[in-house]
Scaffold this active site. Structure first.
Site, PDB file in Angstrom:
ATOM      1  N   GLU A  84      64.579  33.490 -16.657  1.00 38.17           N
ATOM      2  CA  GLU A  84      63.163  33.309 -16.324  1.00 38.17           C
ATOM      3  C   GLU A  84      62.505  32.206 -17.163  1.00 38.17           C
ATOM      4  OE1 GLU A  84      60.759  36.816 -16.143  1.00 38.17           O
ATOM      5  OE2 GLU A  84      62.065  37.829 -14.738  1.00 38.17           O
ATOM      6  N   GLU A 104      67.825  41.376 -12.024  1.00 39.10           N
ATOM      7  CA  GLU A 104      66.891  42.369 -12.575  1.00 39.10           C
ATOM      8  C   GLU A 104      66.053  42.959 -11.459  1.00 39.10           C
ATOM      9  OE1 GLU A 104      64.152  41.397 -15.754  1.00 39.10           O
ATOM     10  OE2 GLU A 104      65.676  40.179 -16.747  1.00 39.10           O
TER      11      GLU A 104
HETATM   12  C1  NOJ Z   1      61.531  40.153 -16.926  1.00 38.18           C
HETATM   13  C2  NOJ Z   1      62.345  39.887 -18.154  1.00 38.18           C
HETATM   14  O1  NOJ Z   1      63.483  39.128 -17.940  1.00 38.18           O
HETATM   15  C3  NOJ Z   1      62.625  41.124 -18.968  1.00 38.18           C
HETATM   16  O2  NOJ Z   1      62.881  40.722 -20.267  1.00 38.18           O
HETATM   17  C4  NOJ Z   1      61.466  42.094 -18.853  1.00 38.18           C
HETATM   18  O3  NOJ Z   1      61.585  43.163 -19.728  1.00 38.18           O
HETATM   19  C5  NOJ Z   1      61.412  42.580 -17.432  1.00 38.18           C
HETATM   20  N1  NOJ Z   1      61.337  41.474 -16.505  1.00 38.18           N
HETATM   21  C6  NOJ Z   1      60.276  43.562 -17.162  1.00 38.18           C
HETATM   22  O4  NOJ Z   1      59.069  42.969 -17.373  1.00 38.18           O
END
Ligand code: NOJ
Length: 450
Positions: free
Chosen positions: A166, A354
């Site tokens: 991200e 994710e």
């Molecule tokens: C995005 C991120 O990559 C991760 O580190 C984060 O905890 C989750 N999404 C949830 O917000």
């Protein structure tokens, strides 16, 4: 509801990141990272609790490996802490750090779990931030050298690698200050985003040169914008938001550089990054797969526009909202695949790297009754399998996340785990969703909750 069967060859796993779980921030030879500095600064994170302890994974490595084995997952997505491996960011490798990751990777392989390693999940060594961090072009070679070190150390055993997680986090950190290092400089924010894409491409080149046998990609999150009403203003804002987020990265990866539209606007805003000749070719270095973090869509309403979508977004009447305010909208996966496949013409496999929600229910007899998480994850997993079956090349699904951990600027206030961690002791216990996910992995099938 019909049973969902998970096809052979569709990878199921869980994901975590180093800073959020490891703890031991000042042990084992680890150097400080920007997230240490940020969370140790009063006023930066909710509850003012620094992330020093993470979820104490560093000290509970064997236990966590055993939990993963018990869950029956096929793959574990983790990230390396750059400053645990190379405390100053460049220079000496920390043998204790390398040893920790060797134990982790070997421990996964011994349990039949495929490691999927991300090089950078937001925890830049503080020493490099002192030199300007991602806004300094030198970061391209700092990162390439770090990446090469990781490939040389672990490349013989890791089949799946990602460069960055991200990269929009750099806007959050340099552009608007919600994340480490907490700067509010839009020009630097865009420069950091551009430098990161060139650094990504250099890391891919190093990967090929290292002779590592696995595959490499990058993880981008897509929050597709939808409009609350069909107005020109809403569409203009939606397009602009998308240009400022996932399109910025996809343009550099797959379209030969930032579109004219993006360049013209950034120029007018005074935030166009310094782009060197040859950057476009490096960023576009071919990758083997694309990681997709997908959580939901964002509704755009020009009459109530929030520059920071995390301040909350419009709720649509009749929308499918969880009690934490998050909309359950699994079709956003199809939206994202449409962007990837149709708009950018990308054909490499996609992994959902994710997906999850911080929806915890009541604690009953020591078990968190998180039915909403089960509903949410089940709906996205079902959608991922449908996408696989429709030939859209979705090759796997990683649930975010294994255990409750440090949720960045939200501190410990948002709990995404399927395994509960005790707020004081970090003792682990399965939530209802943990038992559920174990059954999904064992049976390779499940019945979605309506
Ligand atoms: C995005 C991120 O990559 C991760 O580190 C984060 O905890 C989750 N999404 C949830 O917000």
């Amino acid at each position: 509801m019909n049973t969902v069967n998970i096809p052979d060859g569709f990878l199921l796993g869980v994901a975590t990141s180093a800073y959020q779980i490891e703890g031991a921030h000042d042990r084992g030879g680890r150097g400080p990272s920007v997230w240490d500095t940020f969370t140790q600064t009063p006023g930066r994170v909710q509850g003012n609790i620094p992330g020093n302890r993470g979820a104490e994974h560093y000290d509970r490595l064997e236990e966590d490996l055993d939990i993963m084995k018990d869950l029956g997952i096929e793959s574990y997505r983790l990230s390396l802490s750059w400053s645990r491996l190379i405390p100053d960011g460049v220079g000496e490798v920390n043998a204790e750090g390398a040893n920790f990751y060797n134990r982790l990777i070997d421990g996964l392989l011994a349990r039949g779990i495929t490691p999927n390693v991300t090089l950078y999940h937001w925890d830049l060594p503080q020493k490099l931030q002192d030199l300007g961090g991602w806004a300094n072009r030198d970061v391209i070679e700092w990162f390439a050298t770090y990446a090469r070190t990781a490939f040389d150390l672990f490349g013989d055993r890791v089949p799946l690698w990602s460069t960055l997680n991200e990269p929009i986090s750099l806007w959050m950190g340099y552009g608007v200050g919600f994340f480490a290092p907490g700067l509010r400089d839009p020009r630097q924010g865009k420069q950091a985003m551009h430098n990161a894409m060139v650094a990504h491409g250099r890391a891919v080149q190093e990967f090929r040169a290292s002779g590592a046998t696995g595959q490499i990609g990058i993880v981008i999150d897509v929050w597709k914008r939808h409009v609350v009403a069909e107005t020109a203003e809403n569409h203009a804002l939606a397009n602009r938001d998308e240009d400022d987020t996932f399109r910025f990265f996809y343009d550099e990866l797959f379209a030969g550089g930032l579109s004219e539209r993006i360049q013209t606007r950034l120029k007018a805003e005074g935030t166009l990054p310094d782009i060197h000749a040859g950057d476009a070719e490096v960023s576009a270095e071919p990758i083997d797969f694309l990681g997709l973090n997908v959580y939901g869509r964002l509704m755009i309403d020009s009459t109530n526009y929030k520059a920071n979508p995390f301040e909350g977004t419009e709720q649509l009447p009749g929308g499918n909202y969880l009690s934490n305010g998050m909309e359950l909208y699994p079709d956003v996966l199809m939206d994202a695949l449409h962007v990837i496949r149709d708009e950018y013409g990308v054909t490499v496999p996609v992994y959902v790297t994710e997906n999850g929600t911080p929806a915890d229910g009541q604690l009953a007899d020591g078990v968190v009754e998180d039915d909403e998480r089960i509903r949410y994850v089940g709906a996205f997993l079902q959608k991922s399998v449908e996408a696989y079956e429709a030939g859209l090349g979705v090759k796997g699904y990683y649930l975010w996340t294994l255990m409750d951990n440090y949720e960045w600027a939200a501190g410990y206030s948002m709990r995404y785990g399927i395994v509960r961690t005790d707020p004081e002791t970090f003792e682990r216990s399965y939530k209802k969703s943990g038992h559920w996910y174990k059954a999904v992995n064992q049976n390779r099938s499940f019945t979605p909750v309506g």
